[in-house]
Design a protein around this motif. Structure first.
Motif, PDB file in Angstrom:
ATOM      1  N   ILE A 114      21.719  -4.955  -4.011  1.00 16.72           N
ATOM      2  CA  ILE A 114      22.718  -5.910  -4.474  1.00 16.72           C
ATOM      3  C   ILE A 114      22.380  -6.390  -5.884  1.00 16.72           C
ATOM      4  O   ILE A 114      21.227  -6.710  -6.163  1.00 16.72           O
ATOM      5  CB  ILE A 114      22.764  -7.125  -3.527  1.00 16.72           C
ATOM      6  CG1 ILE A 114      23.144  -6.665  -2.108  1.00 16.72           C
ATOM      7  CG2 ILE A 114      23.744  -8.172  -4.008  1.00 16.72           C
ATOM      8  CD1 ILE A 114      23.077  -7.747  -1.073  1.00 16.72           C
ATOM      9  N   PRO A 115      23.361  -6.438  -6.790  1.00 16.33           N
ATOM     10  CA  PRO A 115      23.105  -6.994  -8.121  1.00 16.33           C
ATOM     11  C   PRO A 115      22.455  -8.372  -8.011  1.00 16.33           C
ATOM     12  O   PRO A 115      22.883  -9.202  -7.199  1.00 16.33           O
ATOM     13  CB  PRO A 115      24.502  -7.091  -8.741  1.00 16.33           C
ATOM     14  CG  PRO A 115      25.265  -6.001  -8.057  1.00 16.33           C
ATOM     15  CD  PRO A 115      24.748  -5.975  -6.648  1.00 16.33           C
ATOM     16  N   PRO A 116      21.415  -8.645  -8.786  1.00 14.67           N
ATOM     17  CA  PRO A 116      20.596  -9.844  -8.599  1.00 14.67           C
ATOM     18  C   PRO A 116      21.181 -11.133  -9.143  1.00 14.67           C
ATOM     19  O   PRO A 116      20.523 -12.159  -9.109  1.00 14.67           O
ATOM     20  CB  PRO A 116      19.315  -9.490  -9.360  1.00 14.67           C
ATOM     21  CG  PRO A 116      19.796  -8.607 -10.462  1.00 14.67           C
ATOM     22  CD  PRO A 116      20.917  -7.791  -9.859  1.00 14.67           C
ATOM     23  N   THR A 117      22.403 -11.135  -9.645  1.00 14.49           N
ATOM     24  CA  THR A 117      22.949 -12.346 -10.257  1.00 14.49           C
ATOM     25  C   THR A 117      23.142 -13.478  -9.274  1.00 14.49           C
ATOM     26  O   THR A 117      23.278 -14.627  -9.665  1.00 14.49           O
ATOM     27  CB  THR A 117      24.299 -12.045 -10.927  1.00 14.49           C
ATOM     28  OG1 THR A 117      25.163 -11.449  -9.957  1.00 14.49           O
ATOM     29  CG2 THR A 117      24.119 -11.097 -12.083  1.00 14.49           C
ATOM     30  N   ASN A 118      23.161 -13.170  -7.974  1.00 21.04           N
ATOM     31  CA  ASN A 118      23.380 -14.234  -7.002  1.00 21.04           C
ATOM     32  C   ASN A 118      22.203 -15.198  -6.912  1.00 21.04           C
ATOM     33  O   ASN A 118      22.308 -16.248  -6.298  1.00 21.04           O
ATOM     34  CB  ASN A 118      23.664 -13.650  -5.618  1.00 21.04           C
ATOM     35  CG  ASN A 118      22.513 -12.826  -5.093  1.00 21.04           C
ATOM     36  OD1 ASN A 118      21.787 -12.221  -5.858  1.00 21.04           O
ATOM     37  ND2 ASN A 118      22.348 -12.804  -3.790  1.00 21.04           N
ATOM     38  N   ILE A 119      21.066 -14.870  -7.535  1.00 24.57           N
ATOM     39  CA  ILE A 119      19.937 -15.799  -7.497  1.00 24.57           C
ATOM     40  C   ILE A 119      19.753 -16.489  -8.854  1.00 24.57           C
ATOM     41  O   ILE A 119      18.784 -17.177  -9.068  1.00 24.57           O
ATOM     42  CB  ILE A 119      18.630 -15.074  -7.136  1.00 24.57           C
ATOM     43  CG1 ILE A 119      18.280 -14.015  -8.195  1.00 24.57           C
ATOM     44  CG2 ILE A 119      18.703 -14.452  -5.768  1.00 24.57           C
ATOM     45  CD1 ILE A 119      16.871 -13.528  -8.112  1.00 24.57           C
ATOM     46  N   LYS A 120      20.698 -16.319  -9.770  1.00 25.27           N
ATOM     47  CA  LYS A 120      20.500 -16.823 -11.120  1.00 25.27           C
ATOM     48  C   LYS A 120      21.726 -17.566 -11.605  1.00 25.27           C
ATOM     49  O   LYS A 120      22.412 -17.131 -12.506  1.00 25.27           O
ATOM     50  CB  LYS A 120      20.155 -15.679 -12.055  1.00 25.27           C
ATOM     51  CG  LYS A 120      18.877 -14.979 -11.640  1.00 25.27           C
ATOM     52  CD  LYS A 120      18.421 -14.003 -12.685  1.00 25.27           C
ATOM     53  CE  LYS A 120      17.077 -13.426 -12.246  1.00 25.27           C
ATOM     54  NZ  LYS A 120      16.474 -12.607 -13.262  1.00 25.27           N
ATOM     55  N   THR A 148      25.641   3.411 -10.598  1.00 24.21           N
ATOM     56  CA  THR A 148      25.650   2.966 -11.989  1.00 24.21           C
ATOM     57  C   THR A 148      26.092   1.508 -12.067  1.00 24.21           C
ATOM     58  O   THR A 148      25.616   0.748 -12.913  1.00 24.21           O
ATOM     59  CB  THR A 148      26.597   3.844 -12.827  1.00 24.21           C
ATOM     60  OG1 THR A 148      26.172   5.206 -12.736  1.00 24.21           O
ATOM     61  CG2 THR A 148      26.591   3.414 -14.290  1.00 24.21           C
ATOM     62  N   PHE A 149      27.004   1.110 -11.182  1.00 22.72           N
ATOM     63  CA  PHE A 149      27.462  -0.281 -11.131  1.00 22.72           C
ATOM     64  C   PHE A 149      26.294  -1.236 -10.900  1.00 22.72           C
ATOM     65  O   PHE A 149      26.126  -2.225 -11.624  1.00 22.72           O
ATOM     66  CB  PHE A 149      28.501  -0.436 -10.023  1.00 22.72           C
ATOM     67  CG  PHE A 149      28.779  -1.858  -9.631  1.00 22.72           C
ATOM     68  CD1 PHE A 149      29.472  -2.700 -10.483  1.00 22.72           C
ATOM     69  CD2 PHE A 149      28.336  -2.354  -8.418  1.00 22.72           C
ATOM     70  CE1 PHE A 149      29.722  -4.019 -10.138  1.00 22.72           C
ATOM     71  CE2 PHE A 149      28.582  -3.669  -8.055  1.00 22.72           C
ATOM     72  CZ  PHE A 149      29.268  -4.497  -8.909  1.00 22.72           C
ATOM     73  N   VAL A 150      25.474  -0.965  -9.900  1.00 17.82           N
ATOM     74  CA  VAL A 150      24.331  -1.841  -9.619  1.00 17.82           C
ATOM     75  C   VAL A 150      23.318  -1.770 -10.757  1.00 17.82           C
ATOM     76  O   VAL A 150      22.759  -2.784 -11.182  1.00 17.82           O
ATOM     77  CB  VAL A 150      23.668  -1.466  -8.283  1.00 17.82           C
ATOM     78  CG1 VAL A 150      22.460  -2.372  -8.028  1.00 17.82           C
ATOM     79  CG2 VAL A 150      24.659  -1.590  -7.141  1.00 17.82           C
ATOM     80  N   LYS A 151      23.091  -0.581 -11.285  1.00 19.33           N
ATOM     81  CA  LYS A 151      22.128  -0.397 -12.377  1.00 19.33           C
ATOM     82  C   LYS A 151      22.506  -1.258 -13.582  1.00 19.33           C
ATOM     83  O   LYS A 151      21.645  -1.884 -14.213  1.00 19.33           O
ATOM     84  CB  LYS A 151      22.069   1.071 -12.784  1.00 19.33           C
ATOM     85  CG  LYS A 151      21.029   1.407 -13.861  1.00 19.33           C
ATOM     86  CD  LYS A 151      20.979   2.918 -14.071  1.00 19.33           C
ATOM     87  CE  LYS A 151      19.846   3.311 -15.018  1.00 19.33           C
ATOM     88  NZ  LYS A 151      20.149   2.997 -16.419  1.00 19.33           N
ATOM     89  N   LYS A 152      23.779  -1.311 -13.885  1.00 21.78           N
ATOM     90  CA  LYS A 152      24.245  -2.101 -15.033  1.00 21.78           C
ATOM     91  C   LYS A 152      23.844  -3.563 -14.902  1.00 21.78           C
ATOM     92  O   LYS A 152      23.409  -4.192 -15.879  1.00 21.78           O
ATOM     93  CB  LYS A 152      25.770  -1.991 -15.138  1.00 21.78           C
ATOM     94  CG  LYS A 152      26.374  -2.835 -16.254  1.00 21.78           C
ATOM     95  CD  LYS A 152      27.892  -2.775 -16.227  1.00 21.78           C
ATOM     96  CE  LYS A 152      28.463  -3.572 -15.068  1.00 21.78           C
ATOM     97  NZ  LYS A 152      29.948  -3.649 -15.119  1.00 21.78           N
ATOM     98  N   TYR A 157      18.624  -8.110 -16.138  1.00 21.81           N
ATOM     99  CA  TYR A 157      17.594  -9.084 -15.779  1.00 21.81           C
ATOM    100  C   TYR A 157      16.189  -8.515 -15.693  1.00 21.81           C
ATOM    101  O   TYR A 157      15.214  -9.236 -15.879  1.00 21.81           O
ATOM    102  CB  TYR A 157      17.956  -9.737 -14.445  1.00 21.81           C
ATOM    103  CG  TYR A 157      19.264 -10.480 -14.505  1.00 21.81           C
ATOM    104  CD1 TYR A 157      19.340 -11.748 -15.078  1.00 21.81           C
ATOM    105  CD2 TYR A 157      20.438  -9.900 -14.032  1.00 21.81           C
ATOM    106  CE1 TYR A 157      20.544 -12.415 -15.158  1.00 21.81           C
ATOM    107  CE2 TYR A 157      21.649 -10.563 -14.103  1.00 21.81           C
ATOM    108  CZ  TYR A 157      21.694 -11.830 -14.668  1.00 21.81           C
ATOM    109  OH  TYR A 157      22.889 -12.487 -14.757  1.00 21.81           O
ATOM    110  N   PHE A 158      16.057  -7.230 -15.398  1.00 22.41           N
ATOM    111  CA  PHE A 158      14.733  -6.693 -15.133  1.00 22.41           C
ATOM    112  C   PHE A 158      14.392  -5.563 -16.092  1.00 22.41           C
ATOM    113  O   PHE A 158      15.252  -4.759 -16.454  1.00 22.41           O
ATOM    114  CB  PHE A 158      14.649  -6.183 -13.687  1.00 22.41           C
ATOM    115  CG  PHE A 158      15.032  -7.223 -12.677  1.00 22.41           C
ATOM    116  CD1 PHE A 158      14.522  -8.511 -12.757  1.00 22.41           C
ATOM    117  CD2 PHE A 158      15.898  -6.925 -11.654  1.00 22.41           C
ATOM    118  CE1 PHE A 158      14.872  -9.486 -11.836  1.00 22.41           C
ATOM    119  CE2 PHE A 158      16.261  -7.884 -10.717  1.00 22.41           C
ATOM    120  CZ  PHE A 158      15.744  -9.172 -10.811  1.00 22.41           C
TER     121      PHE A 158
END
Length: 375
Positions: A114-120, A148-152, A157-158
């Protein structure tokens, strides 16, 4: 080599679980592989529902004592134990989306579903994430993502090296049969997170049905699991209530055999995860890849999927299916397919050809390449 895999949600029987189980199956061919668990999964159920073979994979279960449970120290104790035992493996793979524990094996991989934006979100959350979450993540050699969507989003962040390993589609399992006038959607019935938006699709189908004579001899079928969470059961009830009086059918907790049959007889596949959601604000609730879309395409269903998340990476608009941005487009595209038999057959064949690129053979080869294993 000795390989340890921490996958805390095996009993969810979803796409993420199939993904990690297939990785375990592949690596177990020539390695000592074990799942690290705190609740023992039903291996036979996993194999049956996910079409995987775990006979070569061991299960290593840790017990949490009474006081840990009473004092709600689950996460802290789990993190401590996991950090300690990672030293015992040549390769450690972590699929926990909630906690990134420090890893100490020779090679460490973190599967970021999951894209990590939910913790930021807030400033405080950003500081906490950068102080703790990111520091732990630095102990991993690679972050593995679905698309590629998740990678973007992960790249925002990382700094770790990020590798894409698309989930596998069982193209050998799903095949076209005698087609009937059916639209199908497949996904768990649940609220929150990346909800599959069944209730929205039901309402859209009803509008199509009420306003177009050509849709009167069509049915809409929804297949998916529902667990014991009351909110999810209530969501299913609302969907069923909304469907009364219409040719809308539910296949709840259906078997793989029934699902294969449903795909084979359906002509069109709908997918709407992310509908009425802002992809830039909430990328974590989009579909991160879309295994069910691939399964449907293997069976010759023409995919008509939302233009968000990982869906456009699978379906090339107008080539082997269609993507849509709002309910109007979904209805227009679907109506065009219903009234144009030649277009429907053309895109059905194109979908079958397209999804071969995401077949199991490629997944096996890419998995071995990712973990540096050769034939």
């Amino acid at each position: 080599m000795k390989i340890g895999i921490y996958a805390p949600d095996l009993s969810a029987y979803g796409g993420g679980e199939k993904y990690i189980c297939k990785i375990a199956e592949i690596l177990a061919e020539k390695n000592d592989v074990e799942f690290i668990v705190f609740e023992k999964p039903n291996v036979e159920e996993l194999e049956s529902r996910l079409n995987v073979d775990l006979q070569g994979v061991n299960i290593r279960k840790f017990e949490l004592n009474y006081f840990v449970k009473v004092l709600h120290l689950h996460q802290h104790v789990k993190a401590f134990l996991l950090k300690k035992i990672t030293k015992q493996y040549d390769i450690f793979i972590n699929q926990d989306i909630n906690t990134v524990i420090p890893a100490n094996s020779s090679k460490n991989f973190y599967i970021c579903q999951i894209p990590p934006t939910n913790i930021k979100r807030s400033i405080f959350e950003r500081v906490m994430a950068r102080t703790f979450f990111d520091q732990n993540l630095k102990t991993y050699d690679k972050i593995v993502v679905y698309s590629t969507f998740v990678k973007k989003w992960v790249e925002k962040y990382f700094d770790n090296k990020i590798e894409i390993l698309n989930p596998p589609v069982d193209i050998e399992k799903f095949h076209p049969g005698p087609k009937e006038n059916k639209i199908v959607s497949v996904g768990r019935f649940f609220t929150g997170a990346h909800s599959k938006k069944q209730l929205d699709m039901i309402k859209i189908f009803k509008e199509l049905y009420d306003n177009n004579k050509s849709v009167k001899n069509w049915e809409y079928h929804l297949a998916g699991g529902v667990g014991d969470i009351p909110e999810n059961k209530e969501y299913l009830r609302l969907c069923q209530e909304e469907s009364k009086g219409y040719p809308i059918h539910f296949h709840v907790n259906t078997s793989l055999e029934n699902l294969i049959d449903l795909y084979s007889r359906s002509k069109i596949f709908w997918h709407a995860t992310g509908f009425n959601e802002d992809e830039n604000k909430n990328p974590e609730i989009m579909e991160h890849f879309g295994i069910t879309t691939g399964e449907a395409m293997s069976a010759g269903c023409v995919p008509v999927v939302i233009n968000k998340g990982g869906q456009p990476e699978i379906v090339r608009d107008g080539v082997d299916g269609f993507v849509w941005n709002d309910s109007r487009e979904l209805k227009e595209i679907t109506l065009k397919l219903i009234t144009d038999e030649y277009l429907l057959k053309e895109k059905s064949y194109a979908a079958i050809m397209r999804i071969k690129e995401f077949g199991m053979d490629n997944f096996v080869n890419n998995t071995k390449k990712l973990f540096n294993f050769k034939e």
